[in-house]
Design a protein around this motif. Structure first.
Motif, short mmCIF file in Angstrom:
data_model
loop_
_atom_site.label_atom_id
_atom_site.label_comp_id
_atom_site.label_asym_id
_atom_site.label_seq_id
_atom_site.Cartn_x
_atom_site.Cartn_y
_atom_site.Cartn_z
N ASP A 224 0.83 -1.20 0.00
CA ASP A 224 0.00 0.00 0.00
C ASP A 224 0.87 1.26 0.00
O ASP A 224 0.59 2.22 -0.73
N ILE A 225 1.92 1.27 0.82
CA ILE A 225 2.82 2.42 0.90
C ILE A 225 3.48 2.69 -0.45
O ILE A 225 3.68 3.84 -0.85
N ARG A 226 3.78 1.63 -1.17
CA ARG A 226 4.43 1.79 -2.48
C ARG A 226 3.43 2.20 -3.57
O ARG A 226 3.82 2.38 -4.73
N GLY A 227 2.16 2.32 -3.20
CA GLY A 227 1.14 2.72 -4.18
C GLY A 227 0.75 1.62 -5.14
O GLY A 227 0.23 1.89 -6.23
N LYS A 228 0.97 0.37 -4.74
CA LYS A 228 0.61 -0.76 -5.60
C LYS A 228 -0.81 -1.22 -5.31
O LYS A 228 -1.30 -1.10 -4.20
N SER A 229 -1.47 -1.76 -6.31
CA SER A 229 -2.83 -2.25 -6.13
C SER A 229 -2.83 -3.63 -5.48
O SER A 229 -1.79 -4.30 -5.39
N VAL A 230 -4.00 -4.05 -5.03
CA VAL A 230 -4.16 -5.38 -4.43
C VAL A 230 -3.82 -6.47 -5.45
O VAL A 230 -3.39 -7.56 -5.08
N MET A 231 -3.99 -6.16 -6.72
CA MET A 231 -3.67 -7.14 -7.77
C MET A 231 -2.18 -7.46 -7.80
O MET A 231 -1.78 -8.46 -8.38
N GLU A 232 -1.36 -6.62 -7.18
CA GLU A 232 0.09 -6.82 -7.16
C GLU A 232 0.59 -7.46 -5.86
O GLU A 232 1.78 -7.66 -5.68
N LEU A 233 -0.32 -7.78 -4.94
CA LEU A 233 0.06 -8.44 -3.70
C LEU A 233 0.62 -9.83 -3.99
O LEU A 233 0.13 -10.53 -4.88
N PRO A 234 1.63 -10.28 -3.25
CA PRO A 234 2.11 -11.66 -3.41
C PRO A 234 1.00 -12.64 -3.02
O PRO A 234 0.18 -12.35 -2.14
N ALA A 235 0.97 -13.77 -3.68
CA ALA A 235 -0.11 -14.75 -3.48
C ALA A 235 -0.19 -15.26 -2.04
O ALA A 235 -1.26 -15.70 -1.60
N ASP A 236 0.94 -15.22 -1.31
CA ASP A 236 0.93 -15.73 0.07
C ASP A 236 0.60 -14.63 1.09
O ASP A 236 0.83 -14.82 2.29
N SER A 237 0.07 -13.52 0.63
CA SER A 237 -0.31 -12.43 1.53
C SER A 237 -1.30 -12.93 2.59
O SER A 237 -2.23 -13.69 2.29
N VAL A 238 -1.09 -12.52 3.83
CA VAL A 238 -1.98 -12.90 4.93
C VAL A 238 -3.41 -12.43 4.65
O VAL A 238 -4.38 -13.15 4.92
N MET A 239 -3.53 -11.23 4.10
CA MET A 239 -4.85 -10.69 3.78
C MET A 239 -5.57 -11.54 2.74
O MET A 239 -6.74 -11.90 2.90
N LEU A 240 -4.88 -11.90 1.68
CA LEU A 240 -5.49 -12.73 0.64
C LEU A 240 -5.90 -14.10 1.18
O LEU A 240 -6.98 -14.61 0.85
N LYS A 241 -5.05 -14.69 1.99
CA LYS A 241 -5.37 -16.01 2.57
C LYS A 241 -6.59 -15.92 3.47
O LYS A 241 -7.46 -16.81 3.47
N GLY A 242 -6.67 -14.86 4.28
CA GLY A 242 -7.81 -14.69 5.17
C GLY A 242 -9.11 -14.50 4.41
O GLY A 242 -10.15 -15.08 4.76
N VAL A 243 -9.05 -13.68 3.36
CA VAL A 243 -10.23 -13.44 2.54
C VAL A 243 -10.68 -14.72 1.86
O VAL A 243 -11.88 -15.03 1.80
N GLU A 244 -9.73 -15.50 1.38
CA GLU A 244 -10.08 -16.78 0.75
C GLU A 244 -10.79 -17.70 1.75
O GLU A 244 -11.79 -18.35 1.40
N GLU A 245 -10.30 -17.76 2.97
CA GLU A 245 -10.95 -18.58 3.99
C GLU A 245 -12.40 -18.15 4.22
O GLU A 245 -13.31 -18.98 4.30
N ALA A 246 -12.61 -16.84 4.29
CA ALA A 246 -13.97 -16.32 4.50
C ALA A 246 -14.88 -16.67 3.33
O ALA A 246 -16.02 -17.10 3.53
N LEU A 247 -14.37 -16.51 2.11
CA LEU A 247 -15.18 -16.80 0.92
C LEU A 247 -15.54 -18.27 0.82
O LEU A 247 -16.64 -18.63 0.37
N ARG A 248 -14.65 -19.13 1.27
CA ARG A 248 -14.95 -20.57 1.26
C ARG A 248 -16.01 -20.91 2.32
O ARG A 248 -16.91 -21.72 2.06
N LYS A 249 -15.89 -20.30 3.47
CA LYS A 249 -16.84 -20.61 4.55
C LYS A 249 -18.26 -20.15 4.22
O LYS A 249 -19.24 -20.73 4.70
N ILE A 250 -18.35 -19.10 3.41
CA ILE A 250 -19.69 -18.57 3.09
C ILE A 250 -20.15 -19.03 1.70
O ILE A 250 -21.10 -18.53 1.13
N ASP A 251 -19.41 -20.04 1.16
CA ASP A 251 -19.78 -20.71 -0.09
C ASP A 251 -19.76 -19.81 -1.32
O ASP A 251 -20.62 -19.93 -2.21
N ILE A 252 -18.79 -18.90 -1.37
CA ILE A 252 -18.59 -18.10 -2.57
C ILE A 252 -17.51 -18.75 -3.44
O ILE A 252 -17.59 -18.73 -4.66
N LEU A 253 -16.53 -19.33 -2.80
CA LEU A 253 -15.49 -20.10 -3.53
C LEU A 253 -15.74 -21.60 -3.36
O LEU A 253 -16.25 -22.02 -2.31
#
Length: 253
Positions: A224-253
């Motif tokens: 975020d500080i570097r002005g990069k978008s979420v699309m540029e986050l590394p795949a192992d980002s804690v945020m991305l992993k957490g969001v994926e867990e939520a989406l699976r639990k609520i049957d979106i993924l």
């Protein structure tokens, strides 16, 4: 039979990372469903979702709304059907096509005065547009009233975002109460963001099921500080992993 989009609305107190999580949801959907049509709607006047997703917004839905209002105020009488037709046509000018998804910004809050017909037309247009997509992700203001009034009254998934603060939990409790009165939803869940003490999460008095608790993400902060978008986050980002867990639990993924 009319196709129905899965509409995911994200709401919560300002400053808890709601927009960042919303952007992560869009990214995970794009990665998981490359053959699906995905629409991201920024219903927050700050237009933060565009920055998080790396979108350059030139025209908002409210710009279109105000141009119609101006023409009415200048004495140009318009029939309801003509107004709706113009709004439906011009909304495509506001759509930004990005790799894997489309983007629409609602724009600033409504100005003074009541233009209920124009607002209802635009909401109808959004509803028509939404059903051209498989997934619609809406980043709302810190509340749900504005989504109901300006975007749509029915969603499939309502995700409430909070941090570990008492205030954050109070806000999502209030939002759920308002949502129960104003909109219709099929599934609901909470995401606890920026968790500093995981042991306290079970003690939080969340009004709905906690789908995931996401620790503070240094990688995301640096991105975020570097002005990069979420699309540029590394795949192992804690945020991305957490969001994926939520989406699976609520049957979106």
């Amino acid at each position: 039979m009319e196709k129905k989009a899965r509409i995911i609305t994200v709401a919560g107190k300002g400053g808890v990372g709601k927009t960042s999580i919303c952007a992560c949801i869009v990214r995970r959907l794009v990665e998981a469903y490359p053959d699906k049509k995905i629409l991201a709607i920024d219903a927050d006047p700050a237009v933060g979702l565009s920055v998080a997703l790396g979108v350059d917004v030139k025209l908002t839905l409210d710009d279109i709304r105000m141009s119609i209002v101006d023409s009415v105020e200048n004495g140009e009488t318009r029939e309801a059907l003509e107004l709706l037709s113009e709004a439906r046509f011009r909304i495509f000018d506001a759509l930004v096509e990005m790799p894997g998804f489309a983007f629409l910004a609602i724009g600033r809050p409504e100005s003074s005065g009541c233009y209920c017909k124009v607002n209802s037309y635009l909401k109808e247009v959004i509803g028509i547009l939404a059903n051209s997509f498989d997934y619609v992700v809406i980043d709302g203001e810190a509340g749900i009233e504005q989504i109901q009034r300006r975007v749509m009254e029915r969603v499939s998934h309502l995700l409430l975002i909070t941090d570990q603060s008492k205030k954050g939990v109070q806000v999502i409790t209030t939002i759920k109460g308002v949502a129960d009165e104003l909109i219709s939803y099929d599934r609901i869940g909470a995401i606890i963001n920026r968790v500093t003490n995981p042991e306290l999460v079970p003690l939080m008095e969340c009004p709905v099921e906690v789908l995931t608790a996401i620790p503070a993400d240094d990688t995301f902060a640096a991105n975020d500080i570097r002005g990069k978008s979420v699309m540029e986050l590394p795949a192992d980002s804690v945020m991305l992993k957490g969001v994926e867990e939520a989406l699976r639990k609520i049957d979106i993924l």
